[in-house]
Design a protein around this motif. Sequence first.
Motif, PDB file in Angstrom:
ATOM      1  N   PHE A 177      23.476  40.436  50.930  1.00  0.00           N
ATOM      2  CA  PHE A 177      24.757  39.762  51.068  1.00  0.00           C
ATOM      3  C   PHE A 177      25.775  40.426  50.155  1.00  0.00           C
ATOM      4  O   PHE A 177      25.503  40.684  48.984  1.00  0.00           O
ATOM      5  N   LEU A 178      26.946  40.685  50.706  1.00  0.00           N
ATOM      6  CA  LEU A 178      28.010  41.343  49.966  1.00  0.00           C
ATOM      7  C   LEU A 178      29.089  40.307  49.686  1.00  0.00           C
ATOM      8  O   LEU A 178      29.655  39.734  50.612  1.00  0.00           O
ATOM      9  N   LYS A 179      29.385  40.093  48.413  1.00  0.00           N
ATOM     10  CA  LYS A 179      30.342  39.066  48.051  1.00  0.00           C
ATOM     11  C   LYS A 179      31.416  39.656  47.144  1.00  0.00           C
ATOM     12  O   LYS A 179      31.109  40.336  46.176  1.00  0.00           O
ATOM     13  N   ILE A 180      32.673  39.368  47.476  1.00  0.00           N
ATOM     14  CA  ILE A 180      33.745  39.892  46.651  1.00  0.00           C
ATOM     15  C   ILE A 180      33.791  39.131  45.332  1.00  0.00           C
ATOM     16  O   ILE A 180      33.547  37.927  45.272  1.00  0.00           O
ATOM     17  N   MET A 181      34.063  39.859  44.271  1.00  0.00           N
ATOM     18  CA  MET A 181      34.199  39.238  42.960  1.00  0.00           C
ATOM     19  C   MET A 181      35.666  39.224  42.536  1.00  0.00           C
ATOM     20  O   MET A 181      36.209  38.203  42.144  1.00  0.00           O
ATOM     21  N   PHE A 182      36.273  40.401  42.574  1.00  0.00           N
ATOM     22  CA  PHE A 182      37.658  40.549  42.129  1.00  0.00           C
ATOM     23  C   PHE A 182      38.394  41.521  43.026  1.00  0.00           C
ATOM     24  O   PHE A 182      37.802  42.416  43.608  1.00  0.00           O
ATOM     25  N   SER A 183      39.726  41.339  43.070  1.00  0.00           N
ATOM     26  CA  SER A 183      40.573  42.305  43.737  1.00  0.00           C
ATOM     27  C   SER A 183      41.842  42.488  42.908  1.00  0.00           C
ATOM     28  O   SER A 183      42.418  41.508  42.423  1.00  0.00           O
ATOM     29  N   TYR A 184      42.234  43.730  42.739  1.00  0.00           N
ATOM     30  CA  TYR A 184      43.458  44.055  42.012  1.00  0.00           C
ATOM     31  C   TYR A 184      44.391  44.818  42.933  1.00  0.00           C
ATOM     32  O   TYR A 184      43.971  45.692  43.680  1.00  0.00           O
ATOM     33  N   ASN A 185      45.671  44.506  42.834  1.00  0.00           N
ATOM     34  CA  ASN A 185      46.685  45.237  43.570  1.00  0.00           C
ATOM     35  C   ASN A 185      47.719  45.736  42.574  1.00  0.00           C
ATOM     36  O   ASN A 185      48.347  44.938  41.885  1.00  0.00           O
ATOM     37  N   ASN A 186      47.837  47.051  42.470  1.00  0.00           N
ATOM     38  CA  ASN A 186      48.765  47.635  41.490  1.00  0.00           C
ATOM     39  C   ASN A 186      48.569  47.053  40.095  1.00  0.00           C
ATOM     40  O   ASN A 186      49.510  46.613  39.444  1.00  0.00           O
ATOM     41  N   LYS A 187      47.346  47.037  39.660  1.00  0.00           N
ATOM     42  CA  LYS A 187      46.923  46.573  38.337  1.00  0.00           C
ATOM     43  C   LYS A 187      47.017  45.056  38.156  1.00  0.00           C
ATOM     44  O   LYS A 187      46.768  44.547  37.075  1.00  0.00           O
ATOM     45  N   GLU A 188      47.379  44.350  39.214  1.00  0.00           N
ATOM     46  CA  GLU A 188      47.525  42.905  39.090  1.00  0.00           C
ATOM     47  C   GLU A 188      46.392  42.195  39.815  1.00  0.00           C
ATOM     48  O   GLU A 188      46.087  42.508  40.971  1.00  0.00           O
ATOM     49  N   LEU A 189      45.782  41.217  39.171  1.00  0.00           N
ATOM     50  CA  LEU A 189      44.680  40.476  39.764  1.00  0.00           C
ATOM     51  C   LEU A 189      45.194  39.615  40.905  1.00  0.00           C
ATOM     52  O   LEU A 189      46.111  38.812  40.726  1.00  0.00           O
ATOM     53  N   ILE A 190      44.618  39.786  42.104  1.00  0.00           N
ATOM     54  CA  ILE A 190      45.034  38.959  43.239  1.00  0.00           C
ATOM     55  C   ILE A 190      43.909  38.094  43.776  1.00  0.00           C
ATOM     56  O   ILE A 190      44.148  37.111  44.438  1.00  0.00           O
ATOM     57  N   ILE A 191      42.682  38.466  43.530  1.00  0.00           N
ATOM     58  CA  ILE A 191      41.545  37.635  43.938  1.00  0.00           C
ATOM     59  C   ILE A 191      40.598  37.530  42.760  1.00  0.00           C
ATOM     60  O   ILE A 191      40.236  38.524  42.161  1.00  0.00           O
ATOM     61  N   ASN A 192      40.211  36.326  42.473  1.00  0.00           N
ATOM     62  CA  ASN A 192      39.225  36.102  41.423  1.00  0.00           C
ATOM     63  C   ASN A 192      38.302  35.007  41.932  1.00  0.00           C
ATOM     64  O   ASN A 192      38.588  33.828  41.796  1.00  0.00           O
ATOM     65  N   GLU A 193      37.252  35.454  42.600  1.00  0.00           N
ATOM     66  CA  GLU A 193      36.333  34.493  43.169  1.00  0.00           C
ATOM     67  C   GLU A 193      35.557  33.781  42.073  1.00  0.00           C
ATOM     68  O   GLU A 193      35.685  34.104  40.897  1.00  0.00           O
ATOM     69  N   THR A 194      34.777  32.839  42.476  1.00  0.00           N
ATOM     70  CA  THR A 194      34.041  32.035  41.505  1.00  0.00           C
ATOM     71  C   THR A 194      32.903  32.860  40.919  1.00  0.00           C
ATOM     72  O   THR A 194      31.813  32.929  41.466  1.00  0.00           O
ATOM     73  N   VAL A 195      33.229  33.548  39.873  1.00  0.00           N
ATOM     74  CA  VAL A 195      32.192  34.275  39.137  1.00  0.00           C
ATOM     75  C   VAL A 195      32.249  33.788  37.690  1.00  0.00           C
ATOM     76  O   VAL A 195      33.288  33.330  37.230  1.00  0.00           O
ATOM     77  N   PRO A 196      31.125  33.869  36.991  1.00  0.00           N
ATOM     78  CA  PRO A 196      31.145  33.432  35.577  1.00  0.00           C
ATOM     79  C   PRO A 196      32.187  34.205  34.782  1.00  0.00           C
ATOM     80  O   PRO A 196      32.447  35.383  35.048  1.00  0.00           O
ATOM     81  N   ASN A 197      32.778  33.535  33.809  1.00  0.00           N
ATOM     82  CA  ASN A 197      33.799  34.221  33.020  1.00  0.00           C
ATOM     83  C   ASN A 197      33.197  35.257  32.083  1.00  0.00           C
ATOM     84  O   ASN A 197      33.926  35.896  31.302  1.00  0.00           O
ATOM     85  N   ARG A 198      31.879  35.457  32.154  1.00  0.00           N
ATOM     86  CA  ARG A 198      31.254  36.570  31.437  1.00  0.00           C
ATOM     87  C   ARG A 198      31.647  37.910  32.084  1.00  0.00           C
ATOM     88  O   ARG A 198      31.485  38.967  31.481  1.00  0.00           O
ATOM     89  N   PHE A 199      32.122  37.824  33.327  1.00  0.00           N
ATOM     90  CA  PHE A 199      32.566  39.024  34.047  1.00  0.00           C
ATOM     91  C   PHE A 199      34.075  39.159  33.876  1.00  0.00           C
ATOM     92  O   PHE A 199      34.824  38.242  34.228  1.00  0.00           O
ATOM     93  N   SER A 200      34.501  40.285  33.344  1.00  0.00           N
ATOM     94  CA  SER A 200      35.939  40.476  33.156  1.00  0.00           C
ATOM     95  C   SER A 200      36.338  41.856  33.669  1.00  0.00           C
ATOM     96  O   SER A 200      35.877  42.884  33.168  1.00  0.00           O
ATOM     97  N   PRO A 201      37.193  41.884  34.671  1.00  0.00           N
ATOM     98  CA  PRO A 201      37.696  43.158  35.175  1.00  0.00           C
ATOM     99  C   PRO A 201      38.868  43.630  34.322  1.00  0.00           C
ATOM    100  O   PRO A 201      39.594  42.821  33.745  1.00  0.00           O
ATOM    101  N   LYS A 202      39.010  44.942  34.262  1.00  0.00           N
ATOM    102  CA  LYS A 202      40.143  45.505  33.548  1.00  0.00           C
ATOM    103  C   LYS A 202      40.681  46.690  34.330  1.00  0.00           C
ATOM    104  O   LYS A 202      39.912  47.583  34.712  1.00  0.00           O
ATOM    105  N   SER A 203      41.971  46.691  34.553  1.00  0.00           N
ATOM    106  CA  SER A 203      42.595  47.765  35.320  1.00  0.00           C
ATOM    107  C   SER A 203      43.655  48.440  34.467  1.00  0.00           C
ATOM    108  O   SER A 203      44.809  48.002  34.442  1.00  0.00           O
ATOM    109  N   PRO A 204      43.302  49.530  33.788  1.00  0.00           N
ATOM    110  CA  PRO A 204      44.273  50.213  32.931  1.00  0.00           C
ATOM    111  C   PRO A 204      45.392  50.880  33.720  1.00  0.00           C
ATOM    112  O   PRO A 204      46.507  51.030  33.221  1.00  0.00           O
TER     113      PRO A 204
END
Lengths: 111, 113
Positions: free
Chosen positions: B42-69
């Motif tokens: 099963f493939l599940k989206i976790m995060f999506s960024y558009n031009n360095k801005e977070l647009i999707i943040n699915e229900t994942v534990p806050n132990r997961f943190s994306p960073k887009s420099p």
Amino acid sequence: SQQGEEDPQALSIQEGENATMNCSYKTSINNLQWYRQNSGRGLVHLILIRSNEREKHSGRLRVTLDTSKKSSSLLITASRAADTASYFCATDAGSNYQLIWGAGTKLIIKP
Amino acid sequence: DTAVSQTPKYLVTQMGNDKSIKCEQNLGHDTMYWYKQDSKKFLKIMFSYNNKELIINETVPNRFSPKSPDKAHLNLHINSLELGDSAVYFCASSQDRGLTEAFFGQGTRLTVV
């Protein structure tokens, strides 16, 4: 949440035969995409069909879309050993800008 | 040149550790994603960024943190790893938010022991 469901879960056919996989989904869509995943690799985009299209071809691939039945099929003609892979359908979620994926069909082509 | 590259390809680590997975795309795409694929594929989206801005943040534990420099990079940092985090993580990118074709990296197989 999973929207797409592929059918069958697994398919094994002889090389040269045609392979048909189906995908059903639950909500209205803007488009539906099919991807292939070889073992241990990333997914590769195969074809995108929009909700106002009924059929699309790309080489040996033929995709149909029936929005009234909320289903799509992927036909691979004249299968080859290299077609052995898992195939996934993915639908958009409208304004939420994310693809929702099925669990995939594992296709095995026997030489 | 690899269009979407992620490192490392394999990651074995102990419970409780913190780890990062890096992703870079050279396609000039505006949107990048992180997906998790479990053992049942099963493939599940976790995060999506558009031009360095977070647009999707699915229900994942806050132990997961994306960073887009910058818009070519989207890294995934995971704190306090748990056994259930074991999976294959895929980075992907697409031209825009309009759900055009997505290009995937090769995946990072994370095993937590």
